[in-house]
Design a protein around this motif. Structure first.
Motif, PDB file in Angstrom:
ATOM      1  N   GLU A  54     -81.098 -59.669   9.022  1.00 25.87           N
ATOM      2  CA  GLU A  54     -81.254 -60.993   8.395  1.00 25.87           C
ATOM      3  C   GLU A  54     -81.784 -60.882   6.966  1.00 25.87           C
ATOM      4  OE1 GLU A  54     -83.572 -63.175  11.246  1.00 25.87           O
ATOM      5  OE2 GLU A  54     -81.890 -63.310  12.648  1.00 25.87           O
ATOM      6  N   GLY A  55     -81.127 -60.002   6.192  1.00 23.30           N
ATOM      7  CA  GLY A  55     -81.442 -59.869   4.776  1.00 23.30           C
ATOM      8  C   GLY A  55     -82.587 -58.937   4.445  1.00 23.30           C
ATOM      9  N   LYS A  56     -83.237 -58.353   5.469  1.00 21.33           N
ATOM     10  CA  LYS A  56     -84.398 -57.497   5.214  1.00 21.33           C
ATOM     11  C   LYS A  56     -84.135 -56.078   5.713  1.00 21.33           C
ATOM     12  CE  LYS A  56     -87.620 -61.385   5.631  1.00 21.33           C
ATOM     13  NZ  LYS A  56     -88.777 -61.952   6.374  1.00 21.33           N
ATOM     14  N   PRO A  57     -84.464 -55.053   4.896  1.00 24.00           N
ATOM     15  CA  PRO A  57     -84.294 -53.670   5.344  1.00 24.00           C
ATOM     16  C   PRO A  57     -85.078 -53.425   6.629  1.00 24.00           C
ATOM     17  CG  PRO A  57     -84.795 -53.756   2.994  1.00 24.00           C
ATOM     18  CD  PRO A  57     -85.017 -55.146   3.531  1.00 24.00           C
ATOM     19  N   TYR A  58     -84.432 -52.753   7.581  1.00 19.55           N
ATOM     20  CA  TYR A  58     -85.061 -52.502   8.881  1.00 19.55           C
ATOM     21  C   TYR A  58     -85.227 -51.013   9.154  1.00 19.55           C
ATOM     22  CZ  TYR A  58     -85.856 -52.634  13.926  1.00 19.55           C
ATOM     23  OH  TYR A  58     -86.378 -52.454  15.186  1.00 19.55           O
ATOM     24  N   TYR A  59     -84.191 -50.233   8.806  1.00 18.96           N
ATOM     25  CA  TYR A  59     -84.221 -48.799   9.093  1.00 18.96           C
ATOM     26  C   TYR A  59     -83.199 -48.099   8.217  1.00 18.96           C
ATOM     27  CZ  TYR A  59     -82.668 -44.478  11.390  1.00 18.96           C
ATOM     28  OH  TYR A  59     -82.277 -43.195  11.641  1.00 18.96           O
ATOM     29  N   ASN A  60     -83.535 -46.880   7.777  1.00 20.21           N
ATOM     30  CA  ASN A  60     -82.497 -46.026   7.221  1.00 20.21           C
ATOM     31  C   ASN A  60     -82.807 -44.573   7.532  1.00 20.21           C
ATOM     32  OD1 ASN A  60     -84.431 -46.447   4.613  1.00 20.21           O
ATOM     33  ND2 ASN A  60     -83.402 -44.463   4.452  1.00 20.21           N
ATOM     34  N   ALA A  61     -81.751 -43.819   7.780  1.00 17.45           N
ATOM     35  CA  ALA A  61     -81.897 -42.389   8.027  1.00 17.45           C
ATOM     36  C   ALA A  61     -82.094 -41.675   6.692  1.00 17.45           C
ATOM     37  CB  ALA A  61     -80.658 -41.865   8.744  1.00 17.45           C
ATOM     38  N   LYS A  62     -82.397 -40.383   6.757  1.00 18.57           N
ATOM     39  CA  LYS A  62     -82.603 -39.612   5.522  1.00 18.57           C
ATOM     40  C   LYS A  62     -82.260 -38.156   5.788  1.00 18.57           C
ATOM     41  CE  LYS A  62     -86.102 -38.383   2.054  1.00 18.57           C
ATOM     42  NZ  LYS A  62     -87.527 -38.521   1.659  1.00 18.57           N
ATOM     43  N   LEU A  63     -81.438 -37.589   4.909  1.00 18.76           N
ATOM     44  CA  LEU A  63     -81.024 -36.196   5.015  1.00 18.76           C
ATOM     45  C   LEU A  63     -81.830 -35.368   4.025  1.00 18.76           C
ATOM     46  CD1 LEU A  63     -78.816 -34.551   6.543  1.00 18.76           C
ATOM     47  CD2 LEU A  63     -77.340 -34.902   4.556  1.00 18.76           C
ATOM     48  N   ALA A  64     -82.362 -34.229   4.471  1.00 18.86           N
ATOM     49  CA  ALA A  64     -83.091 -33.336   3.563  1.00 18.86           C
ATOM     50  C   ALA A  64     -82.175 -32.899   2.429  1.00 18.86           C
ATOM     51  CB  ALA A  64     -83.604 -32.117   4.322  1.00 18.86           C
ATOM     52  N   MET A  65     -82.714 -32.806   1.215  1.00 18.08           N
ATOM     53  CA  MET A  65     -81.874 -32.468   0.069  1.00 18.08           C
ATOM     54  C   MET A  65     -81.253 -31.080   0.192  1.00 18.08           C
ATOM     55  SD  MET A  65     -81.292 -34.925  -1.889  1.00 18.08           S
ATOM     56  CE  MET A  65     -81.858 -36.573  -2.281  1.00 18.08           C
ATOM     57  N   SER A  66     -81.904 -30.168   0.885  1.00 15.14           N
ATOM     58  CA  SER A  66     -81.298 -28.856   1.121  1.00 15.14           C
ATOM     59  C   SER A  66     -80.041 -29.005   1.971  1.00 15.14           C
ATOM     60  CB  SER A  66     -82.295 -27.929   1.820  1.00 15.14           C
ATOM     61  OG  SER A  66     -82.730 -28.490   3.057  1.00 15.14           O
ATOM     62  N   SER A  67     -80.072 -29.933   2.917  1.00 12.51           N
ATOM     63  CA  SER A  67     -78.900 -30.196   3.749  1.00 12.51           C
ATOM     64  C   SER A  67     -77.817 -30.903   2.951  1.00 12.51           C
ATOM     65  CB  SER A  67     -79.299 -31.043   4.959  1.00 12.51           C
ATOM     66  OG  SER A  67     -80.176 -30.337   5.811  1.00 12.51           O
ATOM     67  N   VAL A  68     -78.220 -31.752   2.015  1.00 17.79           N
ATOM     68  CA  VAL A  68     -77.247 -32.429   1.149  1.00 17.79           C
ATOM     69  C   VAL A  68     -76.446 -31.395   0.369  1.00 17.79           C
ATOM     70  CG1 VAL A  68     -76.993 -33.918  -0.883  1.00 17.79           C
ATOM     71  CG2 VAL A  68     -78.563 -34.572   0.952  1.00 17.79           C
ATOM     72  N   LEU A  69     -77.128 -30.435  -0.235  1.00 12.54           N
ATOM     73  CA  LEU A  69     -76.448 -29.414  -1.035  1.00 12.54           C
ATOM     74  C   LEU A  69     -75.566 -28.516  -0.166  1.00 12.54           C
ATOM     75  CD1 LEU A  69     -79.315 -28.408  -3.497  1.00 12.54           C
ATOM     76  CD2 LEU A  69     -77.263 -29.755  -4.008  1.00 12.54           C
ATOM     77  N   ALA A  70     -76.063 -28.154   1.017  1.00 12.37           N
ATOM     78  CA  ALA A  70     -75.276 -27.308   1.917  1.00 12.37           C
ATOM     79  C   ALA A  70     -74.018 -28.035   2.380  1.00 12.37           C
ATOM     80  CB  ALA A  70     -76.128 -26.895   3.116  1.00 12.37           C
ATOM     81  N   THR A  71     -74.149 -29.328   2.615  1.00 13.45           N
ATOM     82  CA  THR A  71     -73.004 -30.126   3.059  1.00 13.45           C
ATOM     83  C   THR A  71     -71.967 -30.237   1.951  1.00 13.45           C
ATOM     84  OG1 THR A  71     -74.379 -31.406   4.587  1.00 13.45           O
ATOM     85  CG2 THR A  71     -72.283 -32.384   3.932  1.00 13.45           C
ATOM     86  N   ILE A  72     -72.405 -30.487   0.726  1.00 13.92           N
ATOM     87  CA  ILE A  72     -71.476 -30.579  -0.401  1.00 13.92           C
ATOM     88  C   ILE A  72     -70.705 -29.275  -0.566  1.00 13.92           C
ATOM     89  CG2 ILE A  72     -71.307 -30.799  -2.916  1.00 13.92           C
ATOM     90  CD1 ILE A  72     -73.674 -32.762  -2.763  1.00 13.92           C
ATOM     91  N   GLU A  73     -71.402 -28.152  -0.438  1.00 15.75           N
ATOM     92  CA  GLU A  73     -70.749 -26.845  -0.570  1.00 15.75           C
ATOM     93  C   GLU A  73     -69.681 -26.668   0.511  1.00 15.75           C
ATOM     94  OE1 GLU A  73     -71.888 -22.060  -0.681  1.00 15.75           O
ATOM     95  OE2 GLU A  73     -73.456 -23.575  -0.428  1.00 15.75           O
ATOM     96  N   GLY A  74     -70.020 -27.054   1.743  1.00 10.34           N
ATOM     97  CA  GLY A  74     -69.058 -26.928   2.832  1.00 10.34           C
ATOM     98  C   GLY A  74     -67.848 -27.825   2.656  1.00 10.34           C
ATOM     99  N   ILE A  75     -68.091 -29.041   2.190  1.00 13.70           N
ATOM    100  CA  ILE A  75     -66.994 -29.993   1.970  1.00 13.70           C
ATOM    101  C   ILE A  75     -66.055 -29.488   0.883  1.00 13.70           C
ATOM    102  CG2 ILE A  75     -66.435 -32.314   1.142  1.00 13.70           C
ATOM    103  CD1 ILE A  75     -69.176 -33.202   2.307  1.00 13.70           C
TER     104      ILE A  75
END
Length: 267
Positions: A75-96
């Motif tokens: 109803e217009g208000k943030p409730y939850y968000n997930a978060k990926l570790a930045m090391s995982s972000v970089l590893a994922t980009i490399e794999g993609i």
């Protein structure tokens, strides 16, 4: 069975192929839902800013399980968000990168991000689904942004998608889970962070049981949600494995299948 929540996917499900829906008919049904205290939840792989744009007059009266469950707004208000570790972000980009997608979008709470090497034609297409978007010199520079990354959205040629999913499974080794979102698009989600997980969080908040949910979908990223809900509906245009996961197959997205079934559930 008493329905207390209706959850709908958007592309290929609630929206027709022109990315529209029967607004007058929905407004009537939505009014009935409010009178019966039934929660309406949009559950999509798309960005929250894009999803709420489809409901300009009443988005603050509904909830959004956006980014395949990685970003929930109630109803217009943030409730939850997930978060990926930045090391995982970089590893994922490399794999993609090894699989050479047409486009790779890093999805965050504040914005989506793409490489500036993207063509203007593709950027325009991506911007429809991610209106809050930034170009970076390199996608790896996303780690320098003050944001929380929780999903990747990839586009490949719309052939051999099962092979691409298998290749991503191997490359990512469980770090991220690839799921088809239709038409050559594949989302990479954090393990366990999917639409069903998002609905479960809302059920806990509202005291709703899974068998009091009606859910609608058409693509691979809807399967967990359809299996979680007590009443589940796959569109006539849905992927075969999605139809197998649902309890009922209904009219296509171009035939108002969702609205017709919602009206039946409310009668």
């Amino acid at each position: 069975m008493s329905i207390k929540m209706i959850a709908v996917d958007m592309d290929g499900t609630f929206l027709n192929d022109q990315k529209e829906y029967n607004r007058e008919r929905f407004d009537q049904i939505f009014q009935q839902m409010k009178e019966k205290d039934i929660k309406f939840v949009v559950a999509s792989g798309n960005q929250y800013d894009q999803l709420r744009s489809f409901f300009p007059e009443n988005h603050t009266e509904m909830s959004f399980v956006a980014e395949n469950g990685a970003n929930i707004v109630v109803e217009g208000k943030p409730y939850y968000n997930a978060k990926l570790a930045m090391s995982s972000v970089l590893a994922t980009i490399e794999g993609i990168n090894a699989l050479d997608p047409i486009v790779n979008v890093a999805c965050g709470k504040k914005s989506a991000y793409v490489s500036q090497a993207i063509s203007e034609e593709v950027f325009k297409s991506v911007s429809f689904y991610y209106p809050s978007i930034k170009k970076l010199k390199r996608l790896e520079d996303v780690v320098q942004q003050e944001d929380e990354i929780f999903k990747f959205a990839l586009t490949f040629p719309n052939v051999g998608i099962e092979e691409k999913l298998a290749a991503l499974d191997e490359v990512l080794a469980g770090e991220m889970i690839p799921v088809s979102s239709g038409h050559g698009d594949i989302d990479l989600i954090i393990p366990g962070v999917h639409k069903a997980n998002g609905l479960a969080k809302l059920c806990e908040q509202w005291g709703i049981a899974p068998d009091e949910i009606a859910a609608f979908g058409d693509s691979g990223n809807d399967i967990e949600m359809l299996e979680y809900a007590g009443a589940s509906f796959a569109m006539a245009n849905a992927q075969a494995k999605v139809k197998q996961a649902a309890k009922e197959v209904i009219e296509s997205n171009n035939q108002d299948g969702v609205l017709t079934t919602m009206a039946r559930l409310l009668s």
